[in-house]
Design a protein around this motif. Structure first.
Motif, PDB file in Angstrom:
ATOM      1  N   UNK A 118       0.688  -1.303  -0.061  1.00  0.00           N
ATOM      2  CA  UNK A 118       0.109  -0.144   0.073  1.00  0.00           C
ATOM      3  C   UNK A 118       0.863   1.218  -0.043  1.00  0.00           C
ATOM      4  N   UNK A 119       2.000   1.192   0.680  1.00  0.00           N
ATOM      5  CA  UNK A 119       2.822   2.176   0.699  1.00  0.00           C
ATOM      6  C   UNK A 119       3.614   2.509  -0.762  1.00  0.00           C
ATOM      7  N   UNK A 120       3.929   1.508  -1.467  1.00  0.00           N
ATOM      8  CA  UNK A 120       4.306   1.565  -2.821  1.00  0.00           C
ATOM      9  C   UNK A 120       3.016   2.233  -3.728  1.00  0.00           C
ATOM     10  N   UNK A 121       1.921   1.413  -3.587  1.00  0.00           N
ATOM     11  CA  UNK A 121       0.866   2.230  -4.284  1.00  0.00           C
ATOM     12  C   UNK A 121       0.776   3.760  -3.961  1.00  0.00           C
ATOM     13  N   UNK A 122       0.781   4.131  -2.833  1.00  0.00           N
ATOM     14  CA  UNK A 122       0.459   5.533  -2.542  1.00  0.00           C
ATOM     15  C   UNK A 122       1.596   6.320  -3.138  1.00  0.00           C
ATOM     16  N   UNK A 123       2.884   5.769  -3.224  1.00  0.00           N
ATOM     17  CA  UNK A 123       3.954   6.435  -3.735  1.00  0.00           C
ATOM     18  C   UNK A 123       3.767   6.733  -5.257  1.00  0.00           C
ATOM     19  N   UNK A 179       2.257  10.136  -9.882  1.00  0.00           N
ATOM     20  CA  UNK A 179       1.318  10.582 -11.112  1.00  0.00           C
ATOM     21  C   UNK A 179       0.735  11.830 -10.940  1.00  0.00           C
ATOM     22  N   UNK A 180       0.174  12.058  -9.746  1.00  0.00           N
ATOM     23  CA  UNK A 180      -0.551  13.346  -9.427  1.00  0.00           C
ATOM     24  C   UNK A 180       0.362  14.419  -9.286  1.00  0.00           C
ATOM     25  N   UNK A 181       1.665  14.241  -9.116  1.00  0.00           N
ATOM     26  CA  UNK A 181       2.565  15.400  -9.107  1.00  0.00           C
ATOM     27  C   UNK A 181       3.189  15.454 -10.420  1.00  0.00           C
ATOM     28  N   UNK A 182       3.281  14.731 -11.113  1.00  0.00           N
ATOM     29  CA  UNK A 182       4.119  14.749 -12.590  1.00  0.00           C
ATOM     30  C   UNK A 182       5.535  14.414 -12.279  1.00  0.00           C
ATOM     31  N   UNK A 183       5.717  13.754 -11.280  1.00  0.00           N
ATOM     32  CA  UNK A 183       7.379  13.394 -11.011  1.00  0.00           C
ATOM     33  C   UNK A 183       7.852  12.501 -12.200  1.00  0.00           C
ATOM     34  N   UNK A 184       9.155  13.014 -12.544  1.00  0.00           N
ATOM     35  CA  UNK A 184       9.551  12.326 -13.669  1.00  0.00           C
ATOM     36  C   UNK A 184      10.791  11.345 -13.335  1.00  0.00           C
ATOM     37  N   UNK A 185      11.300  11.610 -11.924  1.00  0.00           N
ATOM     38  CA  UNK A 185      12.490  10.669 -11.595  1.00  0.00           C
ATOM     39  C   UNK A 185      12.074  10.194 -10.339  1.00  0.00           C
ATOM     40  N   UNK A 204       8.010   1.578  -8.478  1.00  0.00           N
ATOM     41  CA  UNK A 204       7.282   2.724  -8.660  1.00  0.00           C
ATOM     42  C   UNK A 204       7.372   3.180 -10.142  1.00  0.00           C
ATOM     43  N   UNK A 205       8.794   3.286 -10.440  1.00  0.00           N
ATOM     44  CA  UNK A 205       9.074   4.107 -11.594  1.00  0.00           C
ATOM     45  C   UNK A 205       8.373   3.265 -12.908  1.00  0.00           C
ATOM     46  N   UNK A 206       8.424   1.884 -12.822  1.00  0.00           N
ATOM     47  CA  UNK A 206       7.876   1.137 -13.851  1.00  0.00           C
ATOM     48  C   UNK A 206       6.235   1.445 -13.968  1.00  0.00           C
ATOM     49  N   UNK A 207       5.667   1.323 -12.705  1.00  0.00           N
ATOM     50  CA  UNK A 207       3.909   1.759 -12.648  1.00  0.00           C
ATOM     51  C   UNK A 207       3.647   3.004 -13.063  1.00  0.00           C
ATOM     52  N   UNK A 208       4.476   3.988 -13.182  1.00  0.00           N
ATOM     53  CA  UNK A 208       4.163   5.266 -13.436  1.00  0.00           C
ATOM     54  C   UNK A 208       4.853   5.763 -14.674  1.00  0.00           C
ATOM     55  N   UNK A 209       5.750   5.127 -15.324  1.00  0.00           N
ATOM     56  CA  UNK A 209       6.419   5.699 -16.407  1.00  0.00           C
ATOM     57  C   UNK A 209       7.824   6.633 -16.098  1.00  0.00           C
ATOM     58  N   UNK A 210       8.215   6.712 -14.983  1.00  0.00           N
ATOM     59  CA  UNK A 210       9.005   7.577 -14.545  1.00  0.00           C
ATOM     60  C   UNK A 210      10.072   6.793 -14.774  1.00  0.00           C
TER      61      UNK A 210
END
Ligand code: ZN
Length: 284
Positions: free
Chosen positions: A212-217, A222-228, A243-249
């Motif tokens: 759940x911690x990984x999911x919230x990260x 995604x919400x803050x458009x973090x790229x790295x 986290x990067x894989x799940x979000x494209x970062x």
């Protein structure tokens, strides 16, 4: 400067002979440091007068370090044990109270989830203040060279102030300010330079974050458009990669300077971190 010296020097003289640790056979003051950034300060401030031992081997993880019998003996006989209280219980336990100098002496601390964040050395200005505190302690232990220690501390402070200036200028105009990192070591750095740290795994690098911690990260990214998403060299990049894989970062290494490899030093690693942050955060 002289006025400042009077009290600690007097205290040092009054404490003779019982309370002053015996110097090493080579006449140098023996300082034991719990981990690299403290050993760095001890070497800079002690200079040619000090023999410094780092209890964490180069390239090793300092959290909860185990001590060998010879390391315990070194801690017990040191004139000064420089440690971050609470970070390395084995060091706290072996260190004589009289010789112990907590890296937080006189410094404000940040807390996270009710726990003191130990990574104080990632604020260069706090590290500079520690250098001055150590110089005063060394002047107590070895009054004959008091001005040398204070001069060394001043030189260290100037170097660290330069790094601080580079950080302030380098991070003043950035497209993003979120530092998402697996091991939450960068709170002091984030606080000082107006960044926001989002730790996935918490203050200790070996804490496994829950799904759940990984999911919230990931939601945060995604919400803050973090790229790295950052991870560090001493710890598995698995969490950051997930986290990067799940979000494209993408991922990048941010080094908490808890230990360095041969040839590296605090200033070099901090400057590398600044370049990494500037690229990741889109700083002008
Ligand atoms: Zn750490």
């Amino acid at each position: 400067m002289r006025g400042l010296l009077t009290l600690p020097v007097l205290a040092g003289l009054l404490a003779l002979p019982g309370c002053v640790a015996t110097p090493a056979a080579d006449g140098k003051v023996r300082i034991v440091a719990g981990l690299y950034p403290l050993a760095y300060v001890a070497r800079q401030v002690g200079g040619a007068r000090a023999h410094v031992t780092d209890l964490t081997p180069a390239g090793a993880e300092p959290h909860d370090v185990e001590l060998s019998p010879s390391q315990v003996a070194a801690v017990r006989s040191a004139a000064v044990v420089l440690a971050v209280r609470g970070l390395q219980p084995a060091v706290d336990q072996a260190a004589p109270a009289k010789a112990t100098l907590d890296a937080f002496a006189g410094l404000s601390e940040r807390r996270e989830g009710g726990v003191r964040d130990p990574h104080v050395w990632l604020d260069p200005t706090r590290l500079a203040a520690l250098g001055t505190t150590l110089a005063r302690r060394l002047a107590d232990v070895d009054p004959a060279h008091d001005t040398e220690y204070l001069r060394n501390a001043l030189a260290l402070s100037e170097e660290l102030t330069t790094i601080d200036r580079e950080y302030r200028a380098g991070l003043a105009h950035c497209a993003r300010t979120d530092v998402v990192t697996s091991h939450a070591a960068f709170g002091y750095l984030a606080d000082r330079y107006g960044l926001r740290q989002v730790g996935i795994a918490g203050l200790s690098p070996d804490a496994e974050p829950s799904p759940s911690r990984i999911a919230s990260a990931a939601r945060y990214v995604r919400a803050h458009h973090v790229t790295t998403v950052f991870f560090e060299s001493l710890v598995s990049p698995k969490v950051a990669r997930t986290v990067a894989r799940e979000t494209g970062a993408t991922t990048a290494v941010l080094d908490p300077v808890e230990s360095v490899r041969d040839g590296d030093d605090y200033r070099a690693v901090m400057r590398r971190n600044l370049a990494t942050l500037r690229a990741a955060l889109g700083c002008a």
